[in-house]
Scaffold this motif. Structure first.
Motif, mmCIF file in Angstrom:
data_model
loop_
_atom_site.group_PDB
_atom_site.id
_atom_site.type_symbol
_atom_site.label_atom_id
_atom_site.label_comp_id
_atom_site.label_asym_id
_atom_site.label_seq_id
_atom_site.Cartn_x
_atom_site.Cartn_y
_atom_site.Cartn_z
ATOM 1 N N GLU A 18 0.758 -1.185 -0.072
ATOM 2 C CA GLU A 18 0.000 0.068 0.073
ATOM 3 C C GLU A 18 0.812 1.302 0.098
ATOM 4 O OE1 GLU A 18 -2.357 -3.492 1.680
ATOM 5 O OE2 GLU A 18 -0.422 -2.537 2.223
ATOM 6 N N ALA A 19 1.888 1.190 0.486
ATOM 7 C CA ALA A 19 2.833 2.496 0.886
ATOM 8 C C ALA A 19 3.570 2.575 -0.578
ATOM 9 C CB ALA A 19 3.956 2.364 1.887
ATOM 10 N N LEU A 20 3.949 1.338 -1.386
ATOM 11 C CA LEU A 20 4.582 1.539 -2.859
ATOM 12 C C LEU A 20 3.632 1.923 -3.660
ATOM 13 C CD1 LEU A 20 6.309 -1.960 -3.029
ATOM 14 C CD2 LEU A 20 7.400 0.147 -3.075
ATOM 15 N N THR A 21 2.401 2.306 -3.526
ATOM 16 C CA THR A 21 1.560 2.528 -4.524
ATOM 17 C C THR A 21 1.709 4.235 -4.812
ATOM 18 O OG1 THR A 21 0.104 0.800 -4.310
ATOM 19 C CG2 THR A 21 -1.043 2.909 -5.308
ATOM 20 N N PRO A 22 1.825 4.925 -3.747
ATOM 21 C CA PRO A 22 2.196 6.700 -4.200
ATOM 22 C C PRO A 22 3.623 6.683 -4.549
ATOM 23 C CG PRO A 22 1.600 6.146 -1.626
ATOM 24 C CD PRO A 22 1.467 4.751 -2.382
ATOM 25 N N LEU A 23 4.659 5.998 -4.051
ATOM 26 C CA LEU A 23 5.987 5.930 -4.715
ATOM 27 C C LEU A 23 5.971 5.600 -6.184
ATOM 28 C CD1 LEU A 23 7.876 4.330 -1.735
ATOM 29 C CD2 LEU A 23 7.388 6.716 -2.074
ATOM 30 N N VAL A 24 5.245 4.744 -6.665
ATOM 31 C CA VAL A 24 5.039 4.322 -8.088
ATOM 32 C C VAL A 24 4.546 5.636 -8.673
ATOM 33 C CG1 VAL A 24 3.981 2.900 -9.700
ATOM 34 C CG2 VAL A 24 5.209 2.204 -7.888
ATOM 35 N N ARG A 25 3.437 6.212 -8.148
ATOM 36 C CA ARG A 25 2.687 7.396 -8.765
ATOM 37 C C ARG A 25 3.841 8.515 -8.994
ATOM 38 N NH1 ARG A 25 -0.640 10.785 -5.189
ATOM 39 N NH2 ARG A 25 -1.095 12.404 -6.578
ATOM 40 N N LEU A 26 4.535 8.521 -7.844
ATOM 41 C CA LEU A 26 5.519 9.858 -8.075
ATOM 42 C C LEU A 26 6.567 9.634 -9.297
ATOM 43 C CD1 LEU A 26 7.239 12.033 -6.990
ATOM 44 C CD2 LEU A 26 8.238 10.674 -5.271
ATOM 45 N N ALA A 27 6.914 8.156 -9.324
ATOM 46 C CA ALA A 27 7.902 7.958 -10.283
ATOM 47 C C ALA A 27 7.388 8.152 -11.784
ATOM 48 C CB ALA A 27 8.566 6.541 -10.104
ATOM 49 N N ARG A 28 6.139 7.688 -11.812
ATOM 50 C CA ARG A 28 5.560 8.056 -13.236
ATOM 51 C C ARG A 28 5.604 9.476 -13.570
ATOM 52 N NH1 ARG A 28 1.748 2.694 -12.536
ATOM 53 N NH2 ARG A 28 3.158 1.260 -13.215
ATOM 54 N N ALA A 29 4.743 10.062 -12.587
ATOM 55 C CA ALA A 29 4.775 11.501 -12.894
ATOM 56 C C ALA A 29 5.850 12.175 -13.025
ATOM 57 C CB ALA A 29 4.226 12.367 -11.381
ATOM 58 N N CYS A 30 7.063 11.828 -12.516
ATOM 59 C CA CYS A 30 8.586 12.318 -12.996
ATOM 60 C C CYS A 30 8.688 12.034 -14.190
ATOM 61 C CB CYS A 30 9.231 12.062 -11.648
ATOM 62 S SG CYS A 30 9.382 12.867 -10.060
#
Length: 134
Positions: free
Chosen positions: A90-102
């Motif tokens: 669950e905590a990885l999901t926002p980190l993946v979102r950040l990586a994709r946005a970057c």
């Protein structure tokens, strides 16, 4: 256009102890999430402690703040997970979102992982999404 901030002007959003109280005799350290910057067109997200479902909301809020800066035209994002002691899906999901946005904004994302975060990223097959050291 973002103005360059001096160290005294840092936008510092800290979500201390974002994980709720845990049951049991030995509680893992609560998650701490901090966004700093922009300084010299760089924004940093520093995360430590136990990142679980309870911490994911605070992490998502911090990433929303950071993504505002990504959209505003910063040069680089630093994701510091070197003090993360445990990490759930669950905590990885926002980190993946950040990586994709970057990636979409063509903003380099520099990732530093703790051994536990590195293990979880590798186990989930996300090493290409959250590559360490870039």
């Amino acid at each position: 256009m973002l103005a360059t901030a001096t160290p005294g002007d840092l936008m510092d959003t800290t979500h201390a102890d974002v994980a709720g109280p845990r049951r049991g005799s030995e509680e893992p350290p609560a998650a701490r999430v901090q966004v700093t910057g922009p300084v010299d067109a760089v924004v940093a997200l520093t995360v430590s402690g136990h990142l679980d479902t309870n911490a994911a909301g605070g992490l998502t809020h911090a990433i929303d703040t950071l993504l505002h800066h990504v959209a505003g035209g910063i040069d680089r994002v630093i994701l510091d997970l070197t003090e993360v002691t445990s990490l759930t899906l669950e905590a990885l999901t926002p980190l993946v979102r950040l990586a994709r946005a970057c990636r979409t904004a063509t903003v380099p994302l520099h990732v530093a992982l703790s051994p536990e975060a590195r293990r979880k990223v590798a186990l989930t097959g996300l090493a290409a999404v959250l590559p360490e050291g870039r």
